[in-house]
Design an enzyme around this catalytic site. Structure first.
Site, short mmCIF file in Angstrom:
data_model
loop_
_atom_site.label_atom_id
_atom_site.label_comp_id
_atom_site.label_asym_id
_atom_site.label_seq_id
_atom_site.Cartn_x
_atom_site.Cartn_y
_atom_site.Cartn_z
N GLU A 73 0.85 -1.20 0.00
CA GLU A 73 0.00 0.00 0.00
C GLU A 73 0.88 1.24 0.00
O GLU A 73 1.95 1.27 0.61
CB GLU A 73 -0.91 0.00 1.23
CG GLU A 73 -1.96 1.08 1.25
CD GLU A 73 -2.97 0.86 2.37
OE1 GLU A 73 -3.45 -0.30 2.53
OE2 GLU A 73 -3.27 1.81 3.11
N ASP A 106 0.18 5.39 0.60
CA ASP A 106 -0.89 6.23 1.12
C ASP A 106 -0.64 7.72 1.07
O ASP A 106 0.42 8.20 1.51
CB ASP A 106 -1.15 5.90 2.60
CG ASP A 106 -1.70 4.51 2.82
OD1 ASP A 106 -2.27 3.95 1.88
OD2 ASP A 106 -1.55 4.00 3.95
N GLU A 163 -3.01 10.41 2.97
CA GLU A 163 -4.19 10.59 3.82
C GLU A 163 -4.16 12.01 4.38
O GLU A 163 -3.12 12.46 4.88
CB GLU A 163 -4.24 9.57 4.95
CG GLU A 163 -4.46 8.15 4.46
CD GLU A 163 -4.61 7.15 5.59
OE1 GLU A 163 -5.63 6.46 5.63
OE2 GLU A 163 -3.69 7.08 6.43
N HIS A 171 -0.68 12.94 5.79
CA HIS A 171 -0.13 11.72 6.38
C HIS A 171 0.25 10.78 5.24
O HIS A 171 -0.57 10.47 4.38
CB HIS A 171 -1.19 11.08 7.27
CG HIS A 171 -0.82 9.78 7.90
ND1 HIS A 171 -0.38 9.68 9.20
CD2 HIS A 171 -0.86 8.51 7.44
CE1 HIS A 171 -0.15 8.42 9.50
NE2 HIS A 171 -0.44 7.69 8.44
N THR A 172 1.51 10.32 5.19
CA THR A 172 1.95 9.38 4.17
C THR A 172 2.45 8.10 4.83
O THR A 172 2.96 8.13 5.96
CB THR A 172 3.08 9.97 3.29
OG1 THR A 172 4.26 10.17 4.09
CG2 THR A 172 2.66 11.30 2.68
N ARG A 210 5.65 3.21 8.59
CA ARG A 210 6.64 4.09 7.95
C ARG A 210 6.01 5.48 7.71
O ARG A 210 6.12 6.05 6.63
CB ARG A 210 7.13 3.49 6.64
CG ARG A 210 7.86 2.15 6.81
CD ARG A 210 8.43 1.69 5.48
NE ARG A 210 9.17 0.45 5.63
CZ ARG A 210 8.67 -0.77 5.39
NH1 ARG A 210 7.41 -0.89 5.03
NH2 ARG A 210 9.42 -1.85 5.54
N GLU A 211 5.36 5.99 8.72
CA GLU A 211 4.62 7.23 8.56
C GLU A 211 5.53 8.46 8.54
O GLU A 211 6.48 8.56 9.31
CB GLU A 211 3.61 7.40 9.71
CG GLU A 211 2.57 6.30 9.80
CD GLU A 211 2.98 5.15 10.69
OE1 GLU A 211 4.21 5.04 11.00
OE2 GLU A 211 2.11 4.35 11.08
N TRP A 245 -8.63 8.64 15.98
CA TRP A 245 -7.19 8.89 15.91
C TRP A 245 -6.81 10.10 15.06
O TRP A 245 -5.73 10.67 15.24
CB TRP A 245 -6.45 7.67 15.35
CG TRP A 245 -6.73 7.38 13.92
CD1 TRP A 245 -7.75 6.64 13.42
CD2 TRP A 245 -5.98 7.82 12.77
NE1 TRP A 245 -7.69 6.59 12.05
CE2 TRP A 245 -6.61 7.31 11.62
CE3 TRP A 245 -4.83 8.60 12.62
CZ2 TRP A 245 -6.14 7.54 10.34
CZ3 TRP A 245 -4.36 8.83 11.33
CH2 TRP A 245 -5.01 8.31 10.21
N ARG A 277 9.20 4.77 19.76
CA ARG A 277 8.49 3.76 18.99
C ARG A 277 9.40 2.59 18.61
O ARG A 277 8.93 1.48 18.38
CB ARG A 277 7.93 4.41 17.73
CG ARG A 277 6.99 3.54 16.94
CD ARG A 277 6.38 4.36 15.83
NE ARG A 277 5.51 3.59 15.00
CZ ARG A 277 4.94 4.04 13.90
NH1 ARG A 277 5.18 5.29 13.52
NH2 ARG A 277 4.15 3.28 13.19
#
Length: 231
Positions: A43, A45, A47, A60-61, A71-72, A137, A219
């Site tokens: 995917e 993204d 967003e 947001h990728t 992997r944001e 979220w 994280r």
């Protein structure tokens, strides 16, 4: 507004013009993305996380490969994305994925399989778009909920344009036997960022990036993913 193309593609370059939900869009997410199917899906993204009126959207990728994302990278935009249409582009070829806004690259995710980094290249993907409620979220980590008195929420799309290699019966339309004219048309298959584009990318990262998974030590207490060494 969910949607999908009818054919699956193996590599891709596209442009889509979007105008996002105006006013109080808190809790909503406008999405524009490529995705395959199955439990080990790939995917790519875009967003757009809505916010209270007057506060900026967050772009947001993310990149998933073999069912794993995490992997944001997130960005503010340098314009009001609700006031007019702007062009959001995805380049996905065997060497890299490049996210761009109005022709300015904001993110590059390189194929680093030699370092053990999964890269989406073996699964055909389709293009999707949607506008959905994610108030658990999307805005301030879910602290701000969707105000349904503001409904209906509307995002607008126009001028979709794409080049792609289409899978049919296990064969790609961009095979090695393509004619010279087809090869010129598909020059994006080996496209990369030139020095000017690299400077624009660094300008965005310096001034508008607000989150990068490669700097989130909480994280990844056991160490950052290997691609972060090169970012």
């Amino acid at each position: 507004m969910p949607g999908t193309l009818q054919e699956s593609v193996s590599v891709w370059k596209d442009d889509m013009q979007l105008k996002l939900v105006p006013g109080n869009s808190a809790g909503t997410v406008t999405a524009y993305y490529l995705s395959s199917k199955g439990s080990t899906w790939d995917e790519i993204d875009f967003e757009f996380l809505g916010n209270l009126s007057g506060d900026p959207y967050i772009l947001h990728t993310n990149v998933f490969s073999q069912g794993k994302g995490n992997r944001e990278q997130q960005f503010y935009l340098w314009f009001d994305p609700t006031a007019d249409f702007h062009t959001y582009s995805i380049l996905w070829n065997p060497q890299r994925i490049i996210f761009s806004v109005d022709g300015t690259p904001i993110r590059e995710f390189k194929n680093l399989e030699s370092m053990g980094v999964p890269f989406p290249k073996n699964q055909a993907m389709r293009i999707y778009s949607s506008l959905w409620n994610a108030d658990d979220w999307a805005t301030r980590g879910g602290l701000v909920k969707t105000d349904w008195s503001q409904a209906p929420f509307t995002a607008s799309y126009r001028n979709f344009n794409a080049n792609a290699c289409v899978w049919s019966n296990g064969v790609s339309s961009c095979g090695t036997n393509s004619s010279p004219s087809t090869s010129r048309t598909n020059s994006w298959l080996s496209e990369e960022l030139d020095s000017t584009s690299q400077e624009k990318l660094q300008w965005v990262r310096k001034n508008y990036m607000i989150y990068n998974y490669c700097t989130d030590a909480k994280r990844f207490p056991q160490g950052f993913p290997p691609e972060c060494k090169l970012s």
